[in-house]
Design a protein around this motif. Sequence first.
Motif, PDB file in Angstrom:
ATOM      1  N   SER A 270       0.841  -1.195   0.000  1.00  0.00           N
ATOM      2  CA  SER A 270       0.000   0.000   0.000  1.00  0.00           C
ATOM      3  C   SER A 270       0.874   1.241   0.000  1.00  0.00           C
ATOM      4  O   SER A 270       1.842   1.326   0.759  1.00  0.00           O
ATOM      5  N   SER A 271       0.530   2.195  -0.858  1.00  0.00           N
ATOM      6  CA  SER A 271       1.286   3.445  -0.920  1.00  0.00           C
ATOM      7  C   SER A 271       0.876   4.407   0.189  1.00  0.00           C
ATOM      8  O   SER A 271       1.597   5.348   0.508  1.00  0.00           O
ATOM      9  N   ASP A 272      -0.275   4.156   0.799  1.00  0.00           N
ATOM     10  CA  ASP A 272      -0.761   5.011   1.892  1.00  0.00           C
ATOM     11  C   ASP A 272      -1.553   4.137   2.867  1.00  0.00           C
ATOM     12  O   ASP A 272      -2.729   3.842   2.647  1.00  0.00           O
ATOM     13  N   THR A 273      -0.898   3.714   3.940  1.00  0.00           N
ATOM     14  CA  THR A 273      -1.530   2.798   4.906  1.00  0.00           C
ATOM     15  C   THR A 273      -2.648   3.462   5.713  1.00  0.00           C
ATOM     16  O   THR A 273      -3.386   2.767   6.415  1.00  0.00           O
TER      17      THR A 273
END
Length: 275
Positions: free
Chosen positions: A88-91
Motif C-alpha cells: 500500500s502506498s498510503d496505509t
Amino acid sequence: MHRSAPRLSRILACAAVPVMLVVAGCSSDSDEAKGSGSSTSPSVKKTEPTVEPAKFATLPDACGSIGKKTIEDLVPKTKTKSGTPGKSSDTAVRGGCSWNGLDDNGVKGSQYRWLDVGFTRFDSDQSLGSGAKRATEEYTKQVSKAQATEGAKKASAKPAEDIGEQATSVTYSLTKSKEDFEYATIVARTGNVVVSVTYNGAGFAGAKTPSAADILKGARKAAAEAVAAVGADKPTASPSGEASSSAKPSAKASSSAKATSKATSKTTAKATAKS
C-alpha cells in the motif's frame, strides 16, 4: 379684462408648483426603493451544506487486526504467524494482510486454509460527499465483485448481522487445480471504513473438503475482530475534553498522596510522644 389675464396666469403657475414638487418627491422615493431592492439581491448567496466529518482518521495495522488465537484456529500450520502485509502506498487509506497454511497429515490427507483481510478508508469531501457515503458506495461495489467471482458455484449473498453498521456474507464453491475449495467473503462497513475478509479452504490428497458452514463461521469470526479493530486505539474524550487515559495517573497520584499523609501522621505522633 386685459389686466386680469396675466394675473390669472401667475396664480395658475404658482398653484402648479406644489403639485410638481409632490410628483417629483414620489418619483424620487420610488427610484430609491427600486435602487435599494436591486442592490440587495446580488448580495444573497447560496451556501452549500457542510458534509459530515469522517468518523475515522486512521486504519489499524491489518496484520494485528485479527487475534493470534483466531489465526491459529482458522489457519493451522500457518507459514507466517504474523501475516504477510499487503502493498500500500498510503496505509492510512488502504491496508491488508494474509495468512495461509497446510496441515499435512500424511496418508490421511492435508487441509489447506487461506485468510485475507483488507481495509479501505474514505475522507469526507465537499464535492464527493461524506466519508460514510463514499464508503457505502465502495461497500456495494465490493459485495457485487464477490458475487461475480469467475467460476463461482452455488454463490449466495446474505446479510451478516452484528458486524459493523452493515455487512454482507458471500459464499461459493470454486474448483482450482482439480481441488474443490469452499469460500466465504464478509464485506462490512463501519463509519467511513470498508472491511473485507475472505476465508477459504480445501482438502488435499483425499482429505475431506471443509463444510461451507465451517468456512462461513470462521470468516464471520475474523471479520468481527477486524471491524472491532477499526478505531480501537483511538483515545476517547472525557466530558472535560481530556483523554480518558489521564484517569490512571490521577489514581497513582491519589495513592501517593495517601502514603504521604500516613507518613506525616506517624511523624506527628512520634513528636507528640517525645514531648
